[in-house]
Design a protein around this motif. Structure first.
Motif, PDB file in Angstrom:
ATOM      1  N   ASP A  40       0.833  -1.193   0.000  1.00  0.00           N
ATOM      2  CA  ASP A  40       0.000   0.000   0.000  1.00  0.00           C
ATOM      3  C   ASP A  40       0.875   1.253   0.000  1.00  0.00           C
ATOM      4  OD1 ASP A  40      -1.477   2.248   1.690  1.00  0.00           O
ATOM      5  OD2 ASP A  40      -3.021   0.994   0.782  1.00  0.00           O
ATOM      6  N   LYS A  41       0.673   2.135  -0.959  1.00  0.00           N
ATOM      7  CA  LYS A  41       1.526   3.314  -1.121  1.00  0.00           C
ATOM      8  C   LYS A  41       1.455   4.249   0.080  1.00  0.00           C
ATOM      9  CE  LYS A  41       3.060   2.413  -5.304  1.00  0.00           C
ATOM     10  NZ  LYS A  41       4.487   2.093  -5.552  1.00  0.00           N
ATOM     11  N   SER A  42       0.266   4.469   0.602  1.00  0.00           N
ATOM     12  CA  SER A  42       0.122   5.359   1.754  1.00  0.00           C
ATOM     13  C   SER A  42       0.779   4.761   2.991  1.00  0.00           C
ATOM     14  CB  SER A  42      -1.367   5.625   2.028  1.00  0.00           C
ATOM     15  OG  SER A  42      -1.967   6.304   0.944  1.00  0.00           O
ATOM     16  N   ALA A  43       0.620   3.458   3.170  1.00  0.00           N
ATOM     17  CA  ALA A  43       1.268   2.793   4.304  1.00  0.00           C
ATOM     18  C   ALA A  43       2.786   2.851   4.167  1.00  0.00           C
ATOM     19  CB  ALA A  43       0.796   1.342   4.398  1.00  0.00           C
ATOM     20  N   GLN A  44       3.286   2.703   2.933  1.00  0.00           N
ATOM     21  CA  GLN A  44       4.733   2.811   2.696  1.00  0.00           C
ATOM     22  C   GLN A  44       5.261   4.166   3.132  1.00  0.00           C
ATOM     23  OE1 GLN A  44       5.943   2.110  -1.338  1.00  0.00           O
ATOM     24  NE2 GLN A  44       4.952   0.110  -1.455  1.00  0.00           N
ATOM     25  N   LYS A  45       4.596   5.223   2.691  1.00  0.00           N
ATOM     26  CA  LYS A  45       5.022   6.581   3.038  1.00  0.00           C
ATOM     27  C   LYS A  45       5.025   6.774   4.547  1.00  0.00           C
ATOM     28  CE  LYS A  45       3.271   8.751  -1.200  1.00  0.00           C
ATOM     29  NZ  LYS A  45       2.270   9.708  -1.764  1.00  0.00           N
ATOM     30  N   PHE A  46       3.972   6.277   5.181  1.00  0.00           N
ATOM     31  CA  PHE A  46       3.856   6.419   6.631  1.00  0.00           C
ATOM     32  C   PHE A  46       4.964   5.645   7.342  1.00  0.00           C
ATOM     33  CE2 PHE A  46       2.297   6.332  10.849  1.00  0.00           C
ATOM     34  CZ  PHE A  46       1.384   7.364  10.975  1.00  0.00           C
ATOM     35  N   TYR A  47       5.148   4.400   6.917  1.00  0.00           N
ATOM     36  CA  TYR A  47       6.145   3.532   7.548  1.00  0.00           C
ATOM     37  C   TYR A  47       7.552   4.124   7.404  1.00  0.00           C
ATOM     38  CZ  TYR A  47       8.144  -1.018   8.978  1.00  0.00           C
ATOM     39  OH  TYR A  47       8.809  -2.030   9.638  1.00  0.00           O
ATOM     40  N   ASP A  48       7.842   4.665   6.246  1.00  0.00           N
ATOM     41  CA  ASP A  48       9.172   5.238   6.009  1.00  0.00           C
ATOM     42  C   ASP A  48       9.487   6.357   6.998  1.00  0.00           C
ATOM     43  OD1 ASP A  48       9.870   3.571   3.928  1.00  0.00           O
ATOM     44  OD2 ASP A  48       9.194   4.945   2.360  1.00  0.00           O
ATOM     45  N   VAL A  49       8.468   7.124   7.369  1.00  0.00           N
ATOM     46  CA  VAL A  49       8.667   8.219   8.321  1.00  0.00           C
ATOM     47  C   VAL A  49       8.624   7.723   9.765  1.00  0.00           C
ATOM     48  CG1 VAL A  49       7.748  10.412   9.178  1.00  0.00           C
ATOM     49  CG2 VAL A  49       7.697   9.911   6.725  1.00  0.00           C
ATOM     50  N   ALA A  50       7.637   6.895  10.076  1.00  0.00           N
ATOM     51  CA  ALA A  50       7.390   6.500  11.469  1.00  0.00           C
ATOM     52  C   ALA A  50       8.346   5.437  11.984  1.00  0.00           C
ATOM     53  CB  ALA A  50       5.955   6.001  11.622  1.00  0.00           C
ATOM     54  N   CYS A  51       8.865   4.618  11.085  1.00  0.00           N
ATOM     55  CA  CYS A  51       9.603   3.439  11.540  1.00  0.00           C
ATOM     56  C   CYS A  51      11.092   3.483  11.216  1.00  0.00           C
ATOM     57  CB  CYS A  51       8.963   2.174  10.971  1.00  0.00           C
ATOM     58  SG  CYS A  51       7.241   1.976  11.455  1.00  0.00           S
ATOM     59  N   SER A  52      11.622   4.656  10.987  1.00  0.00           N
ATOM     60  CA  SER A  52      13.078   4.822  10.813  1.00  0.00           C
ATOM     61  C   SER A  52      13.649   3.790   9.858  1.00  0.00           C
ATOM     62  CB  SER A  52      13.782   4.720  12.166  1.00  0.00           C
ATOM     63  OG  SER A  52      13.236   5.626  13.093  1.00  0.00           O
ATOM     64  N   SER A  53      13.066   3.686   8.669  1.00  0.00           N
ATOM     65  CA  SER A  53      13.444   2.605   7.768  1.00  0.00           C
ATOM     66  C   SER A  53      14.596   2.957   6.826  1.00  0.00           C
ATOM     67  CB  SER A  53      12.230   2.167   6.936  1.00  0.00           C
ATOM     68  OG  SER A  53      11.754   3.238   6.136  1.00  0.00           O
ATOM     69  N   GLU A  54      15.233   4.099   7.025  1.00  0.00           N
ATOM     70  CA  GLU A  54      16.370   4.448   6.172  1.00  0.00           C
ATOM     71  C   GLU A  54      17.474   3.402   6.320  1.00  0.00           C
ATOM     72  OE1 GLU A  54      19.533   8.112   5.397  1.00  0.00           O
ATOM     73  OE2 GLU A  54      17.879   8.370   6.800  1.00  0.00           O
ATOM     74  N   GLY A  55      17.947   2.889   5.207  1.00  0.00           N
ATOM     75  CA  GLY A  55      18.976   1.854   5.236  1.00  0.00           C
ATOM     76  C   GLY A  55      18.407   0.460   5.384  1.00  0.00           C
ATOM     77  N   THR A  56      17.095   0.360   5.602  1.00  0.00           N
ATOM     78  CA  THR A  56      16.432  -0.933   5.710  1.00  0.00           C
ATOM     79  C   THR A  56      15.928  -1.346   4.327  1.00  0.00           C
ATOM     80  OG1 THR A  56      15.700  -0.446   7.965  1.00  0.00           O
ATOM     81  CG2 THR A  56      14.512  -2.171   6.792  1.00  0.00           C
ATOM     82  N   GLN A  57      16.103  -2.617   3.986  1.00  0.00           N
ATOM     83  CA  GLN A  57      15.638  -3.091   2.687  1.00  0.00           C
ATOM     84  C   GLN A  57      14.126  -2.923   2.576  1.00  0.00           C
ATOM     85  OE1 GLN A  57      16.164  -7.300   1.940  1.00  0.00           O
ATOM     86  NE2 GLN A  57      16.062  -7.048  -0.275  1.00  0.00           N
ATOM     87  N   LYS A  58      13.692  -2.365   1.462  1.00  0.00           N
ATOM     88  CA  LYS A  58      12.277  -2.091   1.240  1.00  0.00           C
ATOM     89  C   LYS A  58      11.793  -2.881   0.037  1.00  0.00           C
ATOM     90  CE  LYS A  58       9.293   1.877   0.107  1.00  0.00           C
ATOM     91  NZ  LYS A  58       9.296   3.354  -0.035  1.00  0.00           N
ATOM     92  N   ILE A  59      10.789  -3.717   0.243  1.00  0.00           N
ATOM     93  CA  ILE A  59      10.215  -4.539  -0.826  1.00  0.00           C
ATOM     94  C   ILE A  59       8.729  -4.205  -0.924  1.00  0.00           C
ATOM     95  CG2 ILE A  59       9.779  -6.890  -1.643  1.00  0.00           C
ATOM     96  CD1 ILE A  59      12.172  -7.766   0.111  1.00  0.00           C
ATOM     97  N   GLN A  60       8.274  -3.951  -2.113  1.00  0.00           N
ATOM     98  CA  GLN A  60       6.885  -3.510  -2.268  1.00  0.00           C
ATOM     99  C   GLN A  60       5.905  -4.676  -2.222  1.00  0.00           C
ATOM    100  OE1 GLN A  60       5.841  -0.343  -5.081  1.00  0.00           O
ATOM    101  NE2 GLN A  60       4.294  -1.698  -5.950  1.00  0.00           N
ATOM    102  N   ASP A  61       6.175  -5.723  -2.954  1.00  0.00           N
ATOM    103  CA  ASP A  61       5.191  -6.797  -3.115  1.00  0.00           C
ATOM    104  C   ASP A  61       5.786  -8.125  -2.673  1.00  0.00           C
ATOM    105  OD1 ASP A  61       3.208  -8.578  -3.928  1.00  0.00           O
ATOM    106  OD2 ASP A  61       2.845  -7.556  -5.831  1.00  0.00           O
TER     107      ASP A  61
END
Length: 346
Positions: A40-61
């Motif tokens: 979910d695009k909105s959840a992705q945007k939220f998670y990226d900000v709220a969960c300090s995911s910089e440097g964490t591998q991100k997979i969409q599907d």
């Protein structure tokens, strides 16, 4: 020296599992966030900000992840524990409980594929409690058998828990599947996590978390919809009570102004009152009555107030915020389950 437990947050939503593990303090282990998956695009945007995911591998599907069945997929960074609150619409009342007949329910098979290929030490999965009633319980039995036998095998613990038993004033049932690889330990008889006295919680009732000042007028029931929302049809079971001290389960479609038997509404008299356990006498035709605000929704799911600010900064529509909140895993449940499970084996 503490054991580092690397976690992969799959079907991550807005971070119920992520924020849950942040609350766990242990002398034996600590967590490292290595990857997350969210479509979910909105959840992705939220998670990226709220969960300090910089440097964490991100997979969409999840369907793009490398497994034995998908050898050309994306290899997930090494992880020790898989968290997955896999989509539950096909197992819920709202989703008509189609189970594996619904493509969303079939995402469970991708979890099995990941466990088979990556063989993490542990997993914690979550879904709606109603899953145990599908096909008279046979679907749940199939799932449990598959989780025990996948890969080299897992020792499985299954718990059916209620959010109001773990510090959140919400009647939200969830079933958890906790597994540890068979080669790591002997089976243990573990009871469900110890219950928390709600009276000792940060928000013992909904009243304690309701905003007491002015809120956006958009949250008040439209005059033309009041009778439909607040009146119970003669052929319906259940109640349409408002001002509940313990909230009904939050839904992802709260923005649609469901009837009061399905969602949570509060009168100004209750909000301004002093006894959370007493419903005031309310004129349903004239008293201002509103739904919960996004801030209150985040609180009901155990998230910090900063989540409402993040949603505002991202300029998310109310309907999007309610969807993210309603689909979220209650933080307190995630913390209680993971901490109890790992402490029982480590």
């Amino acid at each position: 020296m503490k054991e580092v437990i690397r976690f992969f947050d799959c079907f991550a939503g807005i971070g119920g599992f992520y924020y849950g593990v942040q609350q766990i303090k242990s002398n034996k282990y600590e967590f490292r966030h290595v990857a997350y998956c969210e479509i979910d695009k909105s959840a992705q945007k939220f998670y990226d900000v709220a969960c300090s995911s910089e440097g964490t591998q991100k997979i969409q599907d999840v369907k793009d992840i490398k497994t034995k069945k998908n050898p050309n997929g994306i290899m997930v960074s090494d992880f020790d524990i898989l968290f997955a609150g896999f989509p539950c619409q096909s197992f819920s009342n709202v989703g008509y409980r189609k189970g594996f007949d619904d493509p969303r329910g079939q995402l469970f098979f991708y979890i099995l594929d990941m466990l088979d290929y990556y063989k993490p030490k542990y997993f914690v999965l979550e879904n709606v409690q109603k899953i145990h009633t599908i096909q008279n319980g046979s679907l749940l039995d199939e799932m449990k058998k598959a989780l025990c036998e996948i890969g080299n095998g897992y020792i499985l613990h299954t718990w059916n828990l209620l959010a109001s038993d773990y510090g959140l004033p919400q009647k939200r049932n969830r079933i958890f599947f906790c597994g540890i690889r068979k080669d790591l330990t002997e089976p243990k008889g573990i009871s469900e996590p110890p219950v928390v006295d709600l009276k000792t919680a940060k928000y013992p009732t909904t009243w304690h978390l309701l905003e007491k000042g002015a809120v956006d007028p958009k949250h008040y029931i439209p005059q033309g919809s009041r009778r439909t929302i607040l009146t119970k049809p003669s052929n319906w079971e259940g109640d349409v009570n408002i001002d509940n001290a313990i909230a009904r389960p939050l839904t992802a479609t709260m923005a649609k102004w469901h009837r009061a038997n399905q969602d949570n509404y509060f009168s100004e008299a209750y909000i301004a009152g002093t006894d959370p356990y007493v419903r005031p006498s309310v004129n349903l035709d004239t008293e201002p009555i509103r739904r919960i605000t996004p801030l209150e929704g985040f609180r009901l799911q155990g998230f910090p107030d900063k989540y409402a600010e993040i949603a505002k900064n991202l300029k998310l529509a109310y309907s999007t915020q309610y969807k993210l909140i309603g689909n979220a895993l209650p933080v307190n449940l995630a913390q209680a389950v993971i901490e109890h499970f790992l402490n029982s084996y480590l």
